[in-house]
Design an enzyme around this catalytic site. Structure first.
Site, PDB file in Angstrom:
ATOM      1  N   GLU A  37       8.524   0.020  -7.146  1.00  7.21           N
ATOM      2  CA  GLU A  37       9.942  -0.323  -7.070  1.00  7.21           C
ATOM      3  C   GLU A  37      10.183  -1.827  -7.190  1.00  7.21           C
ATOM      4  O   GLU A  37      11.222  -2.250  -7.706  1.00  7.21           O
ATOM      5  CB  GLU A  37      10.545   0.210  -5.761  1.00  7.21           C
ATOM      6  CG  GLU A  37      12.056   0.074  -5.751  1.00  7.21           C
ATOM      7  CD  GLU A  37      12.724   0.779  -4.586  1.00  7.21           C
ATOM      8  OE1 GLU A  37      12.130   1.712  -4.013  1.00  7.21           O
ATOM      9  OE2 GLU A  37      13.858   0.397  -4.258  1.00  7.21           O
TER      10      GLU A  37
ATOM     11  N   ARG B 205      23.035  10.096 -10.745  1.00  2.58           N
ATOM     12  CA  ARG B 205      23.453   9.605  -9.426  1.00  2.58           C
ATOM     13  C   ARG B 205      24.642   8.665  -9.458  1.00  2.58           C
ATOM     14  O   ARG B 205      25.508   8.727  -8.593  1.00  2.58           O
ATOM     15  CB  ARG B 205      22.272   8.890  -8.770  1.00  2.58           C
ATOM     16  CG  ARG B 205      21.215   9.870  -8.409  1.00  2.58           C
ATOM     17  CD  ARG B 205      20.037   9.213  -7.785  1.00  2.58           C
ATOM     18  NE  ARG B 205      19.093  10.269  -7.440  1.00  2.58           N
ATOM     19  CZ  ARG B 205      17.862  10.074  -7.015  1.00  2.58           C
ATOM     20  NH1 ARG B 205      17.406   8.841  -6.880  1.00  2.58           N
ATOM     21  NH2 ARG B 205      17.094  11.083  -6.734  1.00  2.58           N
TER      22      ARG B 205
ATOM     23  N   HIS C  76      22.632   6.188  -3.866  1.00  2.00           N
ATOM     24  CA  HIS C  76      22.391   7.630  -3.929  1.00  2.00           C
ATOM     25  C   HIS C  76      23.607   8.329  -3.339  1.00  2.00           C
ATOM     26  O   HIS C  76      24.092   7.932  -2.281  1.00  2.00           O
ATOM     27  CB  HIS C  76      21.129   7.961  -3.132  1.00  2.00           C
ATOM     28  CG  HIS C  76      20.623   9.350  -3.352  1.00  2.00           C
ATOM     29  ND1 HIS C  76      21.310  10.463  -2.947  1.00  2.00           N
ATOM     30  CD2 HIS C  76      19.498   9.804  -3.947  1.00  2.00           C
ATOM     31  CE1 HIS C  76      20.612  11.539  -3.274  1.00  2.00           C
ATOM     32  NE2 HIS C  76      19.512  11.177  -3.884  1.00  2.00           N
TER      33      HIS C  76
ATOM     34  N   LEU D 160       8.781   8.085  -8.304  1.00  2.00           N
ATOM     35  CA  LEU D 160       7.411   8.491  -7.971  1.00  2.00           C
ATOM     36  C   LEU D 160       6.575   8.522  -9.249  1.00  2.00           C
ATOM     37  O   LEU D 160       5.408   8.126  -9.258  1.00  2.00           O
ATOM     38  CB  LEU D 160       7.414   9.849  -7.257  1.00  2.00           C
ATOM     39  CG  LEU D 160       8.035   9.837  -5.853  1.00  2.00           C
ATOM     40  CD1 LEU D 160       8.101  11.249  -5.263  1.00  2.00           C
ATOM     41  CD2 LEU D 160       7.249   8.924  -4.911  1.00  2.00           C
TER      42      LEU D 160
ATOM     43  N   ARG E 201      18.479   4.917 -12.378  1.00  2.00           N
ATOM     44  CA  ARG E 201      17.246   5.698 -12.377  1.00  2.00           C
ATOM     45  C   ARG E 201      17.541   7.181 -12.196  1.00  2.00           C
ATOM     46  O   ARG E 201      18.362   7.564 -11.370  1.00  2.00           O
ATOM     47  CB  ARG E 201      16.323   5.236 -11.247  1.00  2.00           C
ATOM     48  CG  ARG E 201      15.142   6.145 -11.051  1.00  2.00           C
ATOM     49  CD  ARG E 201      14.134   5.607 -10.072  1.00  2.00           C
ATOM     50  NE  ARG E 201      14.540   5.662  -8.684  1.00  2.00           N
ATOM     51  CZ  ARG E 201      14.443   6.752  -7.921  1.00  2.00           C
ATOM     52  NH1 ARG E 201      13.997   7.884  -8.416  1.00  2.00           N
ATOM     53  NH2 ARG E 201      14.820   6.712  -6.658  1.00  2.00           N
TER      54      ARG E 201
ATOM     55  N   ALA F 150       0.830  -1.202   0.000  1.00  2.05           N
ATOM     56  CA  ALA F 150       0.000   0.000   0.000  1.00  2.05           C
ATOM     57  C   ALA F 150       0.866   1.255   0.000  1.00  2.05           C
ATOM     58  O   ALA F 150       0.592   2.231   0.670  1.00  2.05           O
ATOM     59  CB  ALA F 150      -0.930  -0.012   1.205  1.00  2.05           C
ATOM     60  N   GLY F 151       1.965   1.205  -0.766  1.00  2.00           N
ATOM     61  CA  GLY F 151       2.736   2.416  -1.020  1.00  2.00           C
ATOM     62  C   GLY F 151       2.100   3.134  -2.215  1.00  2.00           C
ATOM     63  O   GLY F 151       0.958   2.855  -2.593  1.00  2.00           O
ATOM     64  N   GLY F 152       2.848   4.023  -2.828  1.00  2.00           N
ATOM     65  CA  GLY F 152       2.302   4.787  -3.950  1.00  2.00           C
ATOM     66  C   GLY F 152       1.787   3.894  -5.065  1.00  2.00           C
ATOM     67  O   GLY F 152       0.698   4.120  -5.615  1.00  2.00           O
ATOM     68  N   ALA F 153       2.540   2.846  -5.391  1.00  2.00           N
ATOM     69  CA  ALA F 153       2.139   1.987  -6.504  1.00  2.00           C
ATOM     70  C   ALA F 153       0.882   1.198  -6.164  1.00  2.00           C
ATOM     71  O   ALA F 153      -0.079   1.155  -6.947  1.00  2.00           O
ATOM     72  CB  ALA F 153       3.281   1.036  -6.867  1.00  2.00           C
ATOM     73  N   GLY F 154       0.864   0.577  -4.985  1.00  2.00           N
ATOM     74  CA  GLY F 154      -0.286  -0.241  -4.593  1.00  2.00           C
ATOM     75  C   GLY F 154      -1.554   0.590  -4.470  1.00  2.00           C
ATOM     76  O   GLY F 154      -2.629   0.174  -4.905  1.00  2.00           O
TER      77      GLY F 154
ATOM     78  N   PHE G  18      16.640  18.954 -10.878  1.00  2.00           N
ATOM     79  CA  PHE G  18      17.042  17.685 -10.290  1.00  2.00           C
ATOM     80  C   PHE G  18      18.117  17.095 -11.169  1.00  2.00           C
ATOM     81  O   PHE G  18      18.235  17.446 -12.342  1.00  2.00           O
ATOM     82  CB  PHE G  18      15.832  16.740 -10.233  1.00  2.00           C
ATOM     83  CG  PHE G  18      15.520  16.241  -8.853  1.00  2.00           C
ATOM     84  CD1 PHE G  18      14.921  17.066  -7.932  1.00  2.00           C
ATOM     85  CD2 PHE G  18      15.813  14.929  -8.486  1.00  2.00           C
ATOM     86  CE1 PHE G  18      14.618  16.613  -6.655  1.00  2.00           C
ATOM     87  CE2 PHE G  18      15.515  14.462  -7.221  1.00  2.00           C
ATOM     88  CZ  PHE G  18      14.910  15.296  -6.301  1.00  2.00           C
TER      89      PHE G  18
ATOM     90  N   GLN H  98      20.802   1.207  -7.208  1.00  2.00           N
ATOM     91  CA  GLN H  98      21.308   2.578  -7.155  1.00  2.00           C
ATOM     92  C   GLN H  98      21.850   2.959  -5.785  1.00  2.00           C
ATOM     93  O   GLN H  98      21.177   2.759  -4.768  1.00  2.00           O
ATOM     94  CB  GLN H  98      20.184   3.538  -7.517  1.00  2.00           C
ATOM     95  CG  GLN H  98      20.612   4.994  -7.513  1.00  2.00           C
ATOM     96  CD  GLN H  98      19.572   5.861  -8.193  1.00  2.00           C
ATOM     97  OE1 GLN H  98      18.534   6.156  -7.610  1.00  2.00           O
ATOM     98  NE2 GLN H  98      19.822   6.256  -9.415  1.00  2.00           N
TER      99      GLN H  98
ATOM    100  N   HIS I 159      20.037   2.723  -2.194  1.00  2.00           N
ATOM    101  CA  HIS I 159      18.822   3.514  -2.293  1.00  2.00           C
ATOM    102  C   HIS I 159      17.696   2.866  -3.073  1.00  2.00           C
ATOM    103  O   HIS I 159      16.557   2.832  -2.620  1.00  2.00           O
ATOM    104  CB  HIS I 159      19.202   4.850  -2.938  1.00  2.00           C
ATOM    105  CG  HIS I 159      18.084   5.828  -3.037  1.00  2.00           C
ATOM    106  ND1 HIS I 159      17.362   6.240  -1.945  1.00  2.00           N
ATOM    107  CD2 HIS I 159      17.557   6.485  -4.099  1.00  2.00           C
ATOM    108  CE1 HIS I 159      16.445   7.111  -2.326  1.00  2.00           C
ATOM    109  NE2 HIS I 159      16.526   7.259  -3.629  1.00  2.00           N
TER     110      HIS I 159
ATOM    111  N   LEU J 142      18.485   9.711   3.721  1.00  2.00           N
ATOM    112  CA  LEU J 142      18.691  10.400   2.463  1.00  2.00           C
ATOM    113  C   LEU J 142      18.654  11.912   2.607  1.00  2.00           C
ATOM    114  O   LEU J 142      17.828  12.463   3.335  1.00  2.00           O
ATOM    115  CB  LEU J 142      17.605   9.987   1.478  1.00  2.00           C
ATOM    116  CG  LEU J 142      17.955  10.395   0.055  1.00  2.00           C
ATOM    117  CD1 LEU J 142      18.916   9.387  -0.535  1.00  2.00           C
ATOM    118  CD2 LEU J 142      16.721  10.497  -0.788  1.00  2.00           C
TER     119      LEU J 142
ATOM    120  N   GLU K 143      18.355  15.048  -3.636  1.00  2.00           N
ATOM    121  CA  GLU K 143      19.062  15.715  -4.710  1.00  2.00           C
ATOM    122  C   GLU K 143      18.538  17.142  -4.881  1.00  2.00           C
ATOM    123  O   GLU K 143      19.204  18.001  -5.442  1.00  2.00           O
ATOM    124  CB  GLU K 143      18.739  14.928  -5.975  1.00  2.00           C
ATOM    125  CG  GLU K 143      19.698  14.993  -7.080  1.00  2.00           C
ATOM    126  CD  GLU K 143      19.426  13.798  -7.994  1.00  2.00           C
ATOM    127  OE1 GLU K 143      19.997  12.725  -7.732  1.00  2.00           O
ATOM    128  OE2 GLU K 143      18.647  13.943  -8.930  1.00  2.00           O
TER     129      GLU K 143
END
Ligand SMILES: Cc1cc2nc3c(=O)[nH]c(=O)nc-3n(C[C@H](O)[C@H](O)[C@H](O)COP(=O)(O)OP(=O)(O)OC[C@H]3O[C@@H](n4cnc5c(N)ncnc54)[C@H](O)[C@@H]3O)c2cc1C
Ligand code: SF4
Ligand code: SF4
Ligand code: FES
Lengths: 594, 240
Positions: free
Chosen positions: A397, A285, A241, A414, A408, A16-20, A119, A239, A366, A251, A254
């Site tokens: 991810e 990066r 970072h 995001l 990336r 249930a992060g951004g993707a889910g 960025f 990656q 990262h 973190l 950037e």
């Protein structure tokens, strides 16, 4: 086993992060969907994302999705699939606007439009100068995305099963029947019987010692898929970072360099001028992380130690702005307003006030560029011929579409979550409308229950945290910013020993209620397996590309290696590698200079 | 440095009532967080210790606990802030108050989430978005009006330090009001009336006795009491 409770849904989304959550919003419009998450949704690590979400809105200066696509492909060191990148960059504009319509509180430019900032690696392709493409809400963009999507899910009455830890996928031949999960509060096993399953379980930065990733990022979904016969794609590309807080790995976005911050070595030099003369501190990066490593190796760390400084003090930044002929200047207040959380982190954990002192930083593990291979609709594929496993999806991810290739670009994760989460959610609902619910096999949960019983009653003497520390140490020494045949081989040998030691890991907690020790032990098994896949994939790729820098093969080799790795598990500790062509397009592979 | 850690323990499968576990860590660092110490107890001494955590840097809201009597995130509390200055520290860690303890430091968050959901914590605007397909516009000033309350991570430090909530668990509590404020003060939102009906109810803002416990507890430095006062003002004057 009699006491396993069964639930039936059209589809199950794990994570249930951004993707889910984005997938859930779309899938639950047209199907009966359950979202299972081992954390309360708002605890997901998407909430930690800071700097911004990339979309060529062009709100302050000219920008085009094609430029975003080129930067993404170049950033990926030409390993990204260009059809997927086109979709990413085109859809990004629409999806970011959609997020705004959902109420996401982006920062605003004076004209009332969504604010954007610079960025790493984002450029105007004509002038080659940095372009403002990262749409942001202070330095807590991920927090706002996570909150907004969760809020919309509440509005839409999405079915959540919070603190349900998924531990297995029920696959019968080439069909999907559901998942097995543990209800953390009771320790009971549940079967979720469904036509389709999506994994959106995030990354596995916890394979390494110093990481920006949460303790919960243990790669469960990827490991479950691997165990159920799904190959892992491009795992050698992880990656690092460049700017993690020294020792802690927390973190520092950037966005700090986007606002003008510069990297300074022990001699007081702005060393990125040497490595990336055109865009300096805003190079990709992988490039910046390698530069930091080389400086440290050359004895140019601060006081000879293994860190350098990131300097955002107005006097330093304005000095370099003037030197570079830029007209803008920054003040203390700008820093406090645009980077409040960063300032809070360094004050809290280091006692360093970034408006007065430079911040000690080192590269931090990262982001997983690789993962569960999917097509552009989020459908999981099984082989180099891109054979789809109907009903199985992955996004975020944990998945590998691949839009990030070998490295990336900042803000593109995001974007990836919301763009491909949305596509996968739509496709999954459409799939459920035409697919039948196939019967559950008998005793579908038995195998994983037996594994948990094994761990619970194990009399072995190995300590979980020691095995984990050894894994993190060997991955940090052998499969890090730089690697060679020798270092990776040494890691593989150690990981093999750890696989044996893992069989001896016991737990003190024999209970059922909130037995997080047991779950942590199981998570360690996931990490160990993904670490090994990463190392095996890295050993075989004899070239340097993006996040995979082989000291013994320093050049990119397009003739032999312009292809995606697929690593299949064929037995305990046995892997078979296979390769899938890269989808090229408008942008021919070229040497990469910044 | 030496830390004497006292942790409130309760295992529903074994214990009749809660007890204090005592643990000595002789080599803690002043820069360790309380979460680091809890992890060391769990990993090196007693694997049965149960706690929630994820991000380890104060952004996910998992590990709100009561440390030496005050609510805080374990991962954001450094040992050096708790030491007596004589090279050692005694640190007491308990679950947050007012929610049922499930095991050790883990409480049942559901009543807290129910209060949260009750204020309609989502953007409401049924008018069509701009015809050009672009974002709704908002001035930087309008955006700034609710910036503070967008920072909430739903950790419950505030609500579980509130005497009015302890007195009556039906009080929606400061966290839910913070969420309501975030939308009421968003110039794009059109759901203010519905939300104000909830927070203006008997179990809403008027239960607040303005004693600032919530504000001092908030790990995100949100001016919680001020947000509550602003919601009270809207209710009293009808003006946003
Ligand atoms: C500190 C930091 C800053 C970042 N900043 C940026 C940025 O500025 N821009 C950008 O584009 N990207 C950024 N990233 C990268 C980006 O935030 C992540 O890649 C992204 O948020 C991952 O989202 P996700 O939805 O795939 O997974 P996550 O948000 O990690 O969610 C994983 C979900 O899966 C669930 N889960 C996991 N395992 C299980 C299981 N076994 N059973 C049930 N549920 C499970 C978890 O509970 C959680 O809900 C940043 C990353 C970090 C760490
Ligand atoms: S100010 Fe109000 S809400 Fe905050 S603790 Fe006091 S009574 Fe509770
Ligand atoms: S207002 Fe502060 S203390 Fe309360 S839940 Fe939100 S972040 Fe936590
Ligand atoms: S662990 Fe995330 S807030 Fe402490």
């Amino acid at each position: 086993m009699a006491n396993v409770k069964t639930h039936t849904f059209d589809a199950v989304i794990v994570g249930a992060g951004g993707a889910g959550l984005m997938a859930a919003l779309y899938a639950s419009k047209n199907a009966n969907v359950a979202v299972l998450s081992k954390l309360y949704p708002t605890r997901s690590h998407t909430g930690a994302a800071q700097g911004g979400v990339g979309a060529a809105l062009g709100n302050m200066e000219e920008d085009r999705w094609e430029w975003h696509a080129f930067d993404t492909v170049k950033g990926s060191d030409y390993l990204a699939d260009q059809d997927a990148v086109d979709i990413l960059c085109q859809d990004a504009i629409e999806v970011v606007i959609e997020l705004e319509h959902m109420g996401l509180p982006f920062d605003r430019f004076p004209n009332g439009r969504i604010s954007q900032r610079r960025f790493g690696g984002h450029t105007n392709n004509e002038t080659k100068k940095p372009v403002m493409r990262a749409c942001h809400a202070a330095d807590r963009t991920g927090h706002m995305i996570l909150q907004t999507l969760y809020q919309q899910c509440i509005k839409q009455k999405v079915n959540f099963f919070d603190e349900f830890h998924v531990v297995d996928l029920i696959r019968v031949g080439d069909s999907i029947r559901g998942v097995v999960a543990i209800e953390i509060a009771t320790g009971e096993f549940h079967i979720f019987h469904s036509k389709a399953v999506m994994f959106a379980t995030g990354g596995w930065g916890r394979c390494w010692q110093v990481t920006s990733n949460a303790h919960s990022l243990t790669g469960d979904g990827a490991a479950i898929c691997l165990r159920r016969g799904i190959p892992m794609q491009d795992m050698e590309f992880f990656q690092f970072h460049p700017t993690g807080i020294f020792k802690l790995g927390i973190l520092i976005t950037e966005g700090v360099r986007g606002e003008g911050g510069v990297l300074i070595n022990g001699k007081g030099e702005r060393f990125m001028e040497k490595y990336a003369p055109t865009i300096k501190d805003l190079a990709s990066r992988d490039v910046v992380s390698r530069a930091i490593y080389l400086e440290i190796q050359a004895g140019n760390g601060i006081d000879g130690k293994n860190y350098v400084h990131l300097d955002i003090r107005p006097e330093t930044v304005n000095h370099y702005f003037a030197k570079d002929g830029e007209t803008r200047r920054i003040t203390r207040e700008d820093i406090e307003a645009k980077l409040p959380d960063i300032a809070d982190f360094t004050r809290t954990y280091l006692g360093v006030d970034p408006v007065k002192d430079p911040m000690p930083i080192q590269p931090t593990a990262h982001y997983a560029m690789g993962g569960i291979p999917t097509d552009v609709e989020g459908r999981v594929i099984l082989d180099a011929a891109k054979k789809v496993l109907p009903g199985l999806y992955a996004a975020g991810e944990a998945a590998c579409v691949s839009v990030h290739g070998a490295n990336r670009l900042g803000t593109n994760s995001l974007t990836d979550l919301v763009v491909f989460g949305r596509r996968a959610g739509k496709d999954m609902a459409a799939f459920c409308q035409q697919a039948n619910l196939l019967p559950l096999p008998a005793n579908a949960a038995d195998e994983v229950i037996a594994e948990f019983e094994r761990i619970r009653h194990n009399q072995g003497s190995a300590k979980m945290f020691e095995v984990r520390n050894r894994m993190q140490t060997t991955m940090t020494e052998g499969v890090s910013v730089f690697r060679t045949k020798e270092t990776v081989s040494a890691s593989i040998a150690e990981l093999k020993k750890l696989r044996v030691a893992y069989q001896d890991v016991g737990v003190q907690d024999k209970g059922k209620v909130f037995n997080s020790e047991l779950l942590e032990a199981w998570e360690l098994g996931c990490l160990l397996e993904l670490a090994e896949v990463t190392a095996v994939s890295a050993l075989t790729r004899q070239e340097s590309r993006g996040g995979h820098a082989r000291d013994d093969f320093p050049d990119r080799d397009d003739v032999n290696w312009l292809k995606h790795t697929l690593c299949h598990k064929v037995g305990e500790g046995e892997y078979k590698l296979d390769y899938k062509p890269v989808t090229l397009g408008r942008y021919e592979p070229k040497p990469r200079v910044y | 440095m030496q830390v004497n850690l006292r942790i409130r323990r309760f295992n529903p499968e074994k214990d009749q009532k809660a007890w204090w576990g005592e643990y000595t860590l002789s080599d803690a660092l002043p820069t360790d967080t309380v979460l680091d110490l809890l992890h060391r107890v769990k990993w090196e001494m007693d694997g049965t210790l149960a706690l929630r955590r994820s991000c380890a840097h104060g952004v996910c809201g998992s590990d709100a606990v009561r440390i030496n009597g005050a609510n805080a995130l374990a991962c954001k509390t450094l040992v050096q802030r708790l030491s007596g200055g004589n090279g050692s520290a005694t640190i007491q860690v308990e679950p947050i108050l007012g929610l049922r303890v499930i095991k050790d430091l883990i409480v049942d968050m559901e009543p807290f989430m129910e209060h949260y959901r009750s204020v309609l914590p989502y953007f409401i605007n049924d008018s069509p978005p701009p015809a050009d397909g672009r974002e709704r516009l908002q001035s930087a000033e309008d955006r700034a009006r609710f910036d503070d309350t967008t920072k909430c991570i739903l950790c419950a430090c505030c609500t579980t330090s509130c005497p009015s909530f302890w007195a009556n668990e039906k009080y929606v509590g400061p966290a839910a009001i913070v969420q309501a404020h975030r939308f009421i003060y968003d110039s794009r939102d059109e759901g203010a009336a519905e939300r104000l009906a909830v927070v203006g109810d008997t179990f809403g803002v008027w239960r607040c006795r303005t004693n600032f416990n919530c504000t001092s507890a908030c790990p995100r430095d949100i001016e919680v009491t001020k947000a509550i006062a602003e919601v009270k003002k809207v209710l009293a004057t009808g003006e946003i």
